[in-house]
Scaffold this motif. Sequence first.
Motif, short mmCIF file in Angstrom:
data_model
loop_
_atom_site.label_atom_id
_atom_site.label_comp_id
_atom_site.label_asym_id
_atom_site.label_seq_id
_atom_site.Cartn_x
_atom_site.Cartn_y
_atom_site.Cartn_z
N ASP A 10 41.21 1.92 2.64
CA ASP A 10 41.71 3.03 1.70
C ASP A 10 41.75 2.51 -0.08
OD1 ASP A 10 44.39 3.55 0.37
OD2 ASP A 10 44.78 1.55 -0.28
N LEU A 11 41.67 2.63 -0.99
CA LEU A 11 41.14 2.61 -2.56
C LEU A 11 41.68 1.54 -3.16
CD1 LEU A 11 38.93 5.78 -3.61
CD2 LEU A 11 38.37 3.87 -2.54
N GLY A 12 43.18 1.72 -3.70
CA GLY A 12 43.85 1.34 -4.70
C GLY A 12 44.28 0.39 -4.28
N GLY A 13 44.13 -1.34 -4.31
CA GLY A 13 44.99 -2.42 -4.47
C GLY A 13 43.72 -2.76 -3.11
N THR A 14 42.76 -1.68 -2.00
CA THR A 14 42.29 -2.15 -1.13
C THR A 14 40.43 -2.15 -1.49
OG1 THR A 14 43.37 -1.22 0.55
CG2 THR A 14 41.28 -1.69 1.17
N LEU A 15 39.50 -1.14 -1.49
CA LEU A 15 38.12 -1.34 -2.22
C LEU A 15 38.28 -0.94 -3.68
CD1 LEU A 15 35.74 -0.79 -0.64
CD2 LEU A 15 35.83 1.63 -0.88
N ARG A 16 39.13 -0.66 -4.37
CA ARG A 16 39.06 -0.99 -5.66
C ARG A 16 40.56 -1.25 -6.34
NH1 ARG A 16 38.00 4.59 -8.51
NH2 ARG A 16 35.88 3.60 -9.52
N ILE A 17 40.00 -2.29 -7.79
CA ILE A 17 41.25 -2.49 -8.02
C ILE A 17 41.37 -2.40 -9.14
CG2 ILE A 17 41.59 -5.09 -8.40
CD1 ILE A 17 41.63 -4.72 -4.97
N ALA A 18 41.86 -2.35 -9.69
CA ALA A 18 42.73 -1.31 -11.24
C ALA A 18 42.51 -3.18 -11.98
CB ALA A 18 43.57 -1.15 -11.76
N GLU A 19 42.55 -3.18 -13.37
CA GLU A 19 42.26 -4.01 -14.40
C GLU A 19 43.32 -4.04 -15.36
OE1 GLU A 19 39.46 -7.60 -16.58
OE2 GLU A 19 39.06 -6.64 -15.16
N THR A 20 44.49 -4.53 -15.97
CA THR A 20 43.98 -4.35 -16.94
C THR A 20 43.74 -4.30 -18.66
OG1 THR A 20 46.99 -4.31 -16.92
CG2 THR A 20 46.87 -3.88 -18.91
N VAL A 21 42.90 -3.39 -19.29
CA VAL A 21 42.22 -3.94 -20.07
C VAL A 21 42.52 -3.10 -21.41
CG1 VAL A 21 39.92 -3.47 -21.05
CG2 VAL A 21 39.78 -4.10 -18.61
#
Length: 244
Positions: A10-21
């Motif tokens: 999976d991507l979001g929350g698994t392989l890729r993480i979103a950072e608040t910038v």
Amino acid sequence: MATIKGVFFDLGGTLRIAETVPEHIEAAKQRMAELVGASDVQGFNDLVEERYAPYRDWALSECRECGDFALWHNWLLPEMEEDRLRSICHELTFQYRQTKGKRHLVEGGLEVIETLHARGYKLGIISNLVGENEIPDWLRDDGLDKYFDALVLSSVCGLRKPDPRLYHMGCEQLHLQPEECASVADNLSRDFTGAKAAGIGANVLFISPEKLAKKTITAENRPDYIVHRFTDILDLPILKGDKL
């Protein structure tokens, strides 16, 4: 259990993480407004969010997803002339995604990808997200495309997890049977119910202990393995074999 030969991420929350910038988010809002010629940046962003809410409800309830043009033409910006919208819809979707945060590969992600690939496992990505071009562009630009033999995106195929057909599409691309594949994901309701319904051979939950304490595990979503650090995937007994 069949021998595992392929791994889906999976991507979001698994392989890729979103950072608040904040500066990244504001730049994306500015670019969205610029693309459509809106002088009121925040007003346009608020309009998009207002219109996105019913789209999101529809997508979740129907397990469907729109491609970039249909998303903006049917839901988010129906008043724009079609030809002009076609020329900017892909970037609009990309910039809208950027208003939610700056995404980066999860800590340990590259090590896991490279090691599993070196061990001979076929790798794939199965993800729910809006945007047709972001992930292929990211994989190519970061030199990761050579590791993945399957890419199934809801915005391209029109279906969303937990529809098991996404996993069947991924298995076809890897030329493997569902029972020969493992899935690594973070969402018990969407990822695990869909993967289990598709007959995926092993399901790995990537989650922090704090988040896990708040989750309810049932027979329908029960993972086969739970890891709290992404690199722990490499120590799972199902993924330690050398497939070369």
